[in-house]
Scaffold this active site. Structure first.
Site, PDB file in Angstrom:
ATOM      1  CG  HIS A 152      22.710  12.018 -15.888  1.00 46.15           C
ATOM      2  ND1 HIS A 152      21.261  11.990 -16.861  1.00 46.15           N
ATOM      3  CD2 HIS A 152      22.551  13.994 -16.383  1.00 46.15           C
ATOM      4  CE1 HIS A 152      20.883  13.374 -17.714  1.00 46.15           C
ATOM      5  NE2 HIS A 152      21.846  13.997 -17.302  1.00 46.15           N
ATOM      6  NE  ARG A 155      26.168  20.980 -14.149  1.00 48.16           N
ATOM      7  CZ  ARG A 155      26.348  19.565 -13.849  1.00 48.16           C
ATOM      8  NH1 ARG A 155      27.005  19.524 -14.636  1.00 48.16           N
ATOM      9  NH2 ARG A 155      25.442  18.829 -13.232  1.00 48.16           N
ATOM     10  CG  ASP A 169      19.059  23.811 -12.872  1.00 41.66           C
ATOM     11  OD1 ASP A 169      19.788  23.022 -11.945  1.00 41.66           O
ATOM     12  OD2 ASP A 169      18.442  22.701 -13.736  1.00 41.66           O
ATOM     13  CD  GLU A 220      22.145  24.518 -13.026  1.00 42.28           C
ATOM     14  OE1 GLU A 220      22.064  23.692 -12.988  1.00 42.28           O
ATOM     15  OE2 GLU A 220      21.159  24.692 -14.440  1.00 42.28           O
ATOM     16  CG  HIS A 231      26.706  19.158 -20.095  1.00 36.35           C
ATOM     17  ND1 HIS A 231      25.739  20.741 -19.740  1.00 36.35           N
ATOM     18  CD2 HIS A 231      26.913  18.970 -19.587  1.00 36.35           C
ATOM     19  CE1 HIS A 231      26.777  21.505 -19.186  1.00 36.35           C
ATOM     20  NE2 HIS A 231      27.715  20.419 -18.244  1.00 36.35           N
ATOM     21  CE1 TYR A 243      30.856  18.254 -15.600  1.00 31.27           C
ATOM     22  CE2 TYR A 243      30.525  18.912 -18.495  1.00 31.27           C
ATOM     23  CZ  TYR A 243      30.114  18.812 -16.589  1.00 31.27           C
ATOM     24  OH  TYR A 243      29.316  19.782 -16.413  1.00 31.27           O
ATOM     25  CG  ASP A 253      -0.006  -0.261   2.662  1.00 32.98           C
ATOM     26  OD1 ASP A 253       1.031  -0.519   2.679  1.00 32.98           O
ATOM     27  OD2 ASP A 253      -1.158   0.379   3.548  1.00 32.98           O
ATOM     28  CD  GLU A 278      22.509  23.552 -16.738  1.00 32.04           C
ATOM     29  OE1 GLU A 278      23.200  22.219 -16.439  1.00 32.04           O
ATOM     30  OE2 GLU A 278      21.557  23.506 -17.198  1.00 32.04           O
TER      31      GLU A 278
HETATM   32  N1  GLY Z   1      19.737  20.164 -12.366  1.00 31.41           N
HETATM   33  C1  GLY Z   1      19.532  19.421 -13.528  1.00 31.41           C
HETATM   34  C2  GLY Z   1      20.321  20.811 -15.302  1.00 31.41           C
HETATM   35  O1  GLY Z   1      21.507  20.989 -14.237  1.00 31.41           O
HETATM   36  O2  GLY Z   1      19.790  20.249 -16.093  1.00 31.41           O
HETATM   37 MN    MN Z   2      20.556  22.738 -15.367  1.00 28.18          MN
HETATM   38 MN    MN Z   3      21.266  21.765 -12.848  1.00 25.02          MN
END
Ligand code: GLY
Ligand code: MN
Ligand code: MN
Length: 430
Positions: free
Chosen positions: A246, A397, A274, A399, A355, A388, A41, A384
């Site tokens: 990640h 990083r 973020d 951000e 990224h 690396y 449950d 951001e």
């Molecule tokens: N924390 C997720 C991103 O920076 O996109």
């Molecule tokens: Mn982000």
């Molecule tokens: Mn982030």
């Protein structure tokens, strides 16, 4: 809810913006998320679907919003269906939306119990030609479960095969992408809570601390400030863990001489912040760590200055790549030959910065918002960049979240969160 109640005027405005884009004789329906099961449950904590929240403020499971601007009876132009509450439910589950409270929260006058939905909805559908379904067209969506929206769409298509269908998502992408002042205030609150968490850490991080202890410190600070917790799964990555983009295990001990990358931020009232900061575990950057950190910081500052009305997201990313390329040359990570022979589809800089630089942020961390049309004032983006370098045991990083202004540089919602090398070192040594 831990957050202070939001004025219904925000949701009234949001609905007006949505309805202004609906076709004649059309109806739109928005469903809550399910409460997701674990097993037996047990369930995961409820998270409201951000679209119905945006349009109604209703932060409760099993809620349905119906918008029908051309309804013959004015009372049916906006209708909210909520789960019936009564004295018995109140004893077991505590406060649920009563009809009066649902009106106060949403600004919608017509509130029905969910058990009335089929009858009322059938009647409204006889007046409508088109139904807007709320499908998920987010550019990063990868949903494998069947949502309440999915089930509703399936059932509705069977029950009303002669109606035309339309999509809510493009309208929501457009209007949710540009924030109202009240939303920016809520996001500022989320960022301020994140700041408190981060400042708390500067006095806490030292060699020997475990990554999960840092996570616990943050969660404590977030919840005591009316956040329900992290806006997304936190990344607390010391040493080489920072090179796993990640990394969410957060189960390692922080070592003297290493950096620690923390992508950690609070939500507030379902709005995300973020943040990423990278700090030295022992409170002092080595000269190499400092050189790489300052390169990332310069890219971040230059990228931020490009976030102005009219900028095209794809071109901005290309430009950020070029700025990063010149920093990587300066750091000796790339040389001219690497650039000359680079594949334009995967430029050389991507070896160290793989990224994107920015994404929309709002009710979702990776929020809705157009990526193909020019940027507009009051869109909110992260900035951001990162570098690396596994062979050097570091990943950096940085951000922040910024609001595009009508004129001039964007407004940084995280301007008060320590970022300069000296500032971080100084606060860590107090
Ligand atoms: N924390 C997720 C991103 O920076 O996109
Ligand atoms: Mn982000
Ligand atoms: Mn982030």
């Amino acid at each position: 809810m831990k957050y202070q109640q939001i004025s219904a005027s925000l949701f009234i405005k949001n609905r007006a913006k949505f309805m202004a884009q609906m076709k004649p004789k059309s109806i739109a329906v928005f469903n809550s998320n399910d409460v997701y099961p674990i097993s037996a449950d047990s369930t995961l904590p409820f998270e409201q679907h951000r679209d119905i929240f945006y349009l109604s403020g209703a932060d409760q499971e099993e809620t349905i919003l119906v918008l029908f601007p051309d309804a013959l009876n004015k009372a049916y132009r906006e209708v909210l269906f909520v789960r019936e509450t009564n004295a018995h439910i109140a004893v077991w589950e505590g406060e649920k939306l009563t009809k009066e409270k649902a009106t106060e929260v949403s600004g919608i006058e017509s509130i029905y119990w969910l058990s009335d939905f089929d009858k009322v909805f059938f009647d409204l559908m006889t007046e409508a030609d088109i139904i807007y379904f709320n499908t998920n067209e987010h550019y990063r969506q990868a949903v494998e479960t069947q949502t309440r929206e999915d089930r509703f769409i399936k059932k509705c298509k069977e029950q009303f095969p002669a109606h035309q269908y339309a999509k809510s998502n493009p309208i929501l992408q457009e209007i949710r992408g540009v924030k109202e002042p009240e939303e920016i205030t809520l996001m500022q609150t989320a960022c301020n809570i994140t700041e408190k968490g981060f400042r708390r850490l500067l006095g806490f991080v030292k060699p020997g601390v475990w990554e999960y202890e840092i996570e616990a410190e943050l969660l404590h600070e977030f919840i005591r400030n009316r956040s329900k917790g992290f806006a997304y799964t936190p990344i607390i990555a010391s040493g080489n863990n920072a090179n796993v983009l990640h990394y969410i295990e957060n189960n390692q001990q922080c070592q003297d001489g290493d950096l620690i990358l923390m992508d950690v931020a609070a939500e507030y009232a379902n709005y995300s912040s973020d943040l990423t900061r990278t700090i030295p575990v022992n409170g002092k950057f080595t000269s190499r760590q400092k050189a790489v950190y300052e390169a990332v910081l310069r890219v971040k500052k230059e990228a931020t200055s490009m976030l102005v009305p009219g900028t095209i997201w794809a071109e901005y990313h290309k430009e950020c790549g070029e700025i990063m390329t010149s920093e990587l040359l300066g750091l000796g990570l790339l040389d001219k030959a690497d650039i000359q022979k680079e594949d334009k589809k995967w430029p050389a800089y991507k070896k160290y910065f793989m990224h994107g630089t920015s994404h929309h942020i709002g009710l979702n961390t990776h929020d809705y918002g157009s990526l193909k049309t020019p940027m507009k004032a009051n869109m909110v983006f992260t900035v951001e960049p990162g570098i690396y370098i596994p062979e050097e045991n570091m990943g950096i990083r940085i951000e922040d979240d910024v609001v595009i202004q009508e004129k001039g540089a964007p407004f940084n919602l995280m301007a008060n969160i320590p970022i300069e090398v000296e500032e971080i070192e100084d606060l860590m040594h107090r």
